[in-house]
Design a protein around this motif. Structure first.
Motif, PDB file in Angstrom:
ATOM      1  N   PHE A  66     -12.007  -0.375  -5.953  1.00 11.39           N
ATOM      2  CA  PHE A  66     -11.917  -0.044  -4.437  1.00 11.39           C
ATOM      3  C   PHE A  66     -10.497   0.886  -4.390  1.00 11.39           C
ATOM      4  O   PHE A  66     -10.081   1.152  -3.169  1.00 11.39           O
ATOM      5  CB  PHE A  66     -12.004  -1.996  -3.903  1.00 11.39           C
ATOM      6  CG  PHE A  66     -12.721  -2.337  -3.915  1.00 11.39           C
ATOM      7  CD1 PHE A  66     -14.039  -2.484  -2.637  1.00 11.39           C
ATOM      8  CD2 PHE A  66     -13.031  -3.239  -5.062  1.00 11.39           C
ATOM      9  CE1 PHE A  66     -15.239  -3.168  -3.294  1.00 11.39           C
ATOM     10  CE2 PHE A  66     -13.815  -4.136  -4.644  1.00 11.39           C
ATOM     11  CZ  PHE A  66     -15.222  -3.913  -3.750  1.00 11.39           C
ATOM     12  N   PHE A  67      -9.788   1.429  -5.518  1.00  9.26           N
ATOM     13  CA  PHE A  67      -8.680   1.934  -4.801  1.00  9.26           C
ATOM     14  C   PHE A  67      -8.631   3.549  -4.940  1.00  9.26           C
ATOM     15  O   PHE A  67      -9.398   3.533  -6.028  1.00  9.26           O
ATOM     16  CB  PHE A  67      -7.395   1.132  -5.948  1.00  9.26           C
ATOM     17  CG  PHE A  67      -6.513   2.091  -6.029  1.00  9.26           C
ATOM     18  CD1 PHE A  67      -5.094   2.021  -4.757  1.00  9.26           C
ATOM     19  CD2 PHE A  67      -5.594   2.556  -6.652  1.00  9.26           C
ATOM     20  CE1 PHE A  67      -4.065   2.611  -4.319  1.00  9.26           C
ATOM     21  CE2 PHE A  67      -4.752   3.959  -6.799  1.00  9.26           C
ATOM     22  CZ  PHE A  67      -3.495   2.870  -5.868  1.00  9.26           C
ATOM     23  N   ASP A  68      -8.097   4.092  -3.913  1.00  9.96           N
ATOM     24  CA  ASP A  68      -8.368   5.203  -4.470  1.00  9.96           C
ATOM     25  C   ASP A  68      -6.458   5.460  -4.927  1.00  9.96           C
ATOM     26  O   ASP A  68      -5.553   5.187  -3.976  1.00  9.96           O
ATOM     27  CB  ASP A  68      -8.465   5.999  -2.983  1.00  9.96           C
ATOM     28  CG  ASP A  68      -8.794   7.522  -2.429  1.00  9.96           C
ATOM     29  OD1 ASP A  68      -8.157   8.459  -3.773  1.00  9.96           O
ATOM     30  OD2 ASP A  68      -9.252   8.104  -1.740  1.00  9.96           O
ATOM     31  N   TYR A  73      -5.648   6.148   9.727  1.00  9.65           N
ATOM     32  CA  TYR A  73      -6.378   5.426  10.142  1.00  9.65           C
ATOM     33  C   TYR A  73      -7.007   4.845  11.306  1.00  9.65           C
ATOM     34  O   TYR A  73      -6.161   4.888  11.888  1.00  9.65           O
ATOM     35  CB  TYR A  73      -5.149   3.673   9.752  1.00  9.65           C
ATOM     36  CG  TYR A  73      -5.571   2.594   9.415  1.00  9.65           C
ATOM     37  CD1 TYR A  73      -6.029   2.063   7.958  1.00  9.65           C
ATOM     38  CD2 TYR A  73      -6.178   1.932  10.518  1.00  9.65           C
ATOM     39  CE1 TYR A  73      -6.873   0.994   7.676  1.00  9.65           C
ATOM     40  CE2 TYR A  73      -5.988  -0.021  10.221  1.00  9.65           C
ATOM     41  CZ  TYR A  73      -6.936  -0.163   9.129  1.00  9.65           C
ATOM     42  OH  TYR A  73      -7.692  -1.993   8.349  1.00  9.65           O
ATOM     43  N   ARG A 118      -4.191   7.623   1.806  1.00  8.65           N
ATOM     44  CA  ARG A 118      -5.185   7.283   1.133  1.00  8.65           C
ATOM     45  C   ARG A 118      -5.244   6.273   0.018  1.00  8.65           C
ATOM     46  O   ARG A 118      -5.842   5.095  -0.153  1.00  8.65           O
ATOM     47  CB  ARG A 118      -6.372   8.255   0.664  1.00  8.65           C
ATOM     48  CG  ARG A 118      -6.843   9.064   1.484  1.00  8.65           C
ATOM     49  CD  ARG A 118      -7.765  10.126   1.008  1.00  8.65           C
ATOM     50  NE  ARG A 118      -8.268  11.221   1.711  1.00  8.65           N
ATOM     51  CZ  ARG A 118      -9.328  11.373   2.618  1.00  8.65           C
ATOM     52  NH1 ARG A 118      -9.763  10.432   2.748  1.00  8.65           N
ATOM     53  NH2 ARG A 118      -9.232  12.565   3.701  1.00  8.65           N
ATOM     54  N   GLN A 172      -4.246   3.438   2.317  1.00  4.95           N
ATOM     55  CA  GLN A 172      -5.476   3.048   3.543  1.00  4.95           C
ATOM     56  C   GLN A 172      -6.537   2.361   2.728  1.00  4.95           C
ATOM     57  O   GLN A 172      -7.165   1.381   2.835  1.00  4.95           O
ATOM     58  CB  GLN A 172      -6.146   4.317   3.806  1.00  4.95           C
ATOM     59  CG  GLN A 172      -7.299   3.709   4.673  1.00  4.95           C
ATOM     60  CD  GLN A 172      -8.051   5.256   5.095  1.00  4.95           C
ATOM     61  OE1 GLN A 172      -7.727   5.882   3.921  1.00  4.95           O
ATOM     62  NE2 GLN A 172      -8.734   5.296   6.186  1.00  4.95           N
ATOM     63  N   SER A 173      -6.485   2.180   1.389  1.00  8.54           N
ATOM     64  CA  SER A 173      -7.235   1.865   0.256  1.00  8.54           C
ATOM     65  C   SER A 173      -7.055   0.426   0.055  1.00  8.54           C
ATOM     66  O   SER A 173      -8.195  -1.007  -0.282  1.00  8.54           O
ATOM     67  CB  SER A 173      -7.444   2.828  -0.525  1.00  8.54           C
ATOM     68  OG  SER A 173      -6.331   2.573  -2.188  1.00  8.54           O
ATOM     69  N   HIS A 184      -7.421  -1.803   3.716  1.00 10.56           N
ATOM     70  CA  HIS A 184      -9.213  -2.148   3.670  1.00 10.56           C
ATOM     71  C   HIS A 184      -9.561  -2.750   2.232  1.00 10.56           C
ATOM     72  O   HIS A 184      -9.975  -3.996   3.207  1.00 10.56           O
ATOM     73  CB  HIS A 184      -9.696  -0.149   3.422  1.00 10.56           C
ATOM     74  CG  HIS A 184     -11.163  -1.014   3.270  1.00 10.56           C
ATOM     75  ND1 HIS A 184     -12.101  -1.192   4.301  1.00 10.56           N
ATOM     76  CD2 HIS A 184     -12.189  -1.576   1.546  1.00 10.56           C
ATOM     77  CE1 HIS A 184     -13.699  -1.018   3.795  1.00 10.56           C
ATOM     78  NE2 HIS A 184     -13.177  -0.591   2.891  1.00 10.56           N
ATOM     79  N   LEU A 185      -9.683  -2.785   1.676  1.00  8.16           N
ATOM     80  CA  LEU A 185      -9.150  -4.207   0.306  1.00  8.16           C
ATOM     81  C   LEU A 185      -8.520  -5.370   0.626  1.00  8.16           C
ATOM     82  O   LEU A 185      -9.811  -6.439   0.983  1.00  8.16           O
ATOM     83  CB  LEU A 185      -8.853  -3.250  -0.863  1.00  8.16           C
ATOM     84  CG  LEU A 185      -8.341  -4.431  -1.698  1.00  8.16           C
ATOM     85  CD1 LEU A 185     -10.097  -4.637  -2.401  1.00  8.16           C
ATOM     86  CD2 LEU A 185      -7.669  -4.362  -3.217  1.00  8.16           C
TER      87      LEU A 185
END
Length: 440
Positions: A56-58, A66, A80, A83-84, A87-88
């Motif tokens: 899930f990591f960018d 965001y 990003r 953000q990732s 989000h995770l």
């Protein structure tokens, strides 16, 4: 059926002698030997949770806005990567559990290695023929600290961004090669090129884990080949006679129980105890900073060293030969690890003891080693504590400047007191023991 299966496998692999020998391998029956296993199982869980997080990591530091479900950050510009991770943490099922478990496992992993190294040092387990095994353990500690630093730096929140800025300052402060090293790693002046984050990501998830796995494999191979050391707990325990429990049925259930206990405790910590709530710190932007920022505990001694060194540079004319961050950020950890790594050879040279040792010493049995080791540990611990001076100021209102000056004197005075006090205690305990044995 089982007998037939075993016969089938043995006829085609010839593994029966090896398996028989492995099952008869004797493990010491002492709790302190389980510290190494705790570190091993933490590493296993780190790899497992790390694989999940990688999905899930960018690793991009390109900027985006965001629009996720966490309302306080909506509309903010961020990388990003950050953000990732947000989000995770807030949207992915079990994402926060896995991330926090991974983070706790990293902290416990390094703590277990530190305690394991201390146990080896104070019991003399580093003596010949296990000096190479000890050196591999010290190298593993160095690599694990670097791995942890890279791991929490990948998040790109405000705290990790400041940590990278400090790391960059320390790197360029190294005499002669520092600026070239910083350009090589970061790809340019801080915050570096776009390739820096992907490079750091690959190093964290692939290169260093492989290095740690290789060091672990080599360490365990050397332990098995030279066998474990043991305490002199009974008349049967000698330099040539090993006393303990066999691999099966003694050690295997115990080790499996420890493994599941480590996994259970770490998952409980990950689910119930908050660690590194990055959504509260916010994204990092060059020029942003915060007061009272604290890294993970295993970097506290480096922050303390940076704070203790007075503000001076070594200059020659108009040329700065050694910038200030070098003393605490680079020289201090190099001195610490150099002392740890060279100790077996230094003790062998000063004591003249070049014999093979399979029996451990109690700390009181070697007063000089114990006193020097505890004084050295006190020195590092005081530097570590000085890294929390800003938090003490916030919590208790004690002057930050006054704390730093107290620590600057304490790091040189207290270890000397600890040395003489510890040596005296060890000698008194040994003398009391001899009197007791004579009278008993």
């Amino acid at each position: 059926m089982i007998r037939g299966l075993v016969r089938f496998l043995d006829q085609r692999s010839g593994a029966a002698p090896f398996v028989r020998k492995a099952l008869r391998y004797v493990f010491p029956d002492h709790w302190s030997f389980l510290l190494g296993e705790v570190a091993l199982y933490c590493f296993v869980l780190l790899v497992a949770t790390g694989i999940y997080l990688t999905l899930f990591f960018d690793d991009s530091r390109s900027q985006t806005v965001y629009h996720g479900s966490y309302a306080p950050l909506r509309g903010d510009t961020m990388s990003r990567a950050y953000q990732s991770v947000v989000h995770l943490s807030v949207d992915v099922k079990a994402g926060l559990l896995m991330r926090q478990t991974h983070h706790w496992a990293a902290n416990v992993f390094i703590a277990a290695i530190v305690l394991h190294v201390l146990r080896i040092f104070f019991t003399g387990a580093f003596r010949k023929p296990r000096d190479l095994t000890y050196l591999i353990g010290v190298a593993m500690l160095m690599v694990a600290i670097l791995e942890g630093y890279l791991g929490y730096s990948l998040v790109d929140d405000l705290l990790s961004g400041m940590g990278l800025a400090i790391g960059y300052s320390v790197a360029i402060s190294i005499p002669v090669i520092g600026p070239y090293l910083a350009v090589l790693v970061w790809g340019g002046p801080f915050p570096g090129s776009e390739a820096f984050f992907p490079r750091m990501f690959i190093t964290h998830v692939l290169i260093i884990p492989l290095v740690i796995a290789g060091l672990l494999a080599l360490h365990l191979t050397l332990v098995a080949s030279r066998h474990h050391t043991q305490f002199r707990e009974s008349p049967e325990t000698t330099e040539r006679h090993v006393v303990g429990v066999p691999t099966f049925p003694g050690q295997t259930p115990r080790s499996l129980g420890l493994m599941f206990s480590v996994f259970g405790v770490l998952f409980l910590l990950g689910g119930l105890v908050q660690i590194n709530p990055i959504w509260l710190w916010g994204p990092y932007h060059v020029g942003d900073s915060t007061n009272g920022a604290q890294p993970d505990w295993y970097l506290g001694w480096l922050i303390g060293a940076l704070r203790l060194v007075p503000g001076f540079d070594l200059t020659v004319g108009s040329y700065t030969l050694v910038p200030n961050p070098f003393w605490g950020g680079a020289l201090f950890p190099l001195v610490v690890f150099a002392v740890l790594g060279l100790w077996p050879w230094a003790e062998r040279r000063t004591s003249g003891d070049r014999a093979f040792h399979n029996l451990l010493e109690r700390p009181r049995d070697n007063p000089v080693r114990t006193a020097l080791g505890l004084a050295f540990l006190t020195w590092v611990f005081l530097v570590f504590m000085s890294g929390s001076a800003d938090r003490v100021t916030v919590w208790l209102g004690i002057s930050y400047t006054a704390q730093i000056w107290v620590y600057r004197f304490a790091v040189w005075i207290v270890p000397v007191i600890v040395f003489f006090g510890t040596r005296r205690v060890c000698r008194e305990l040994s003398a009391w023991e001899r009197v007791t044995e004579t009278l008993g």
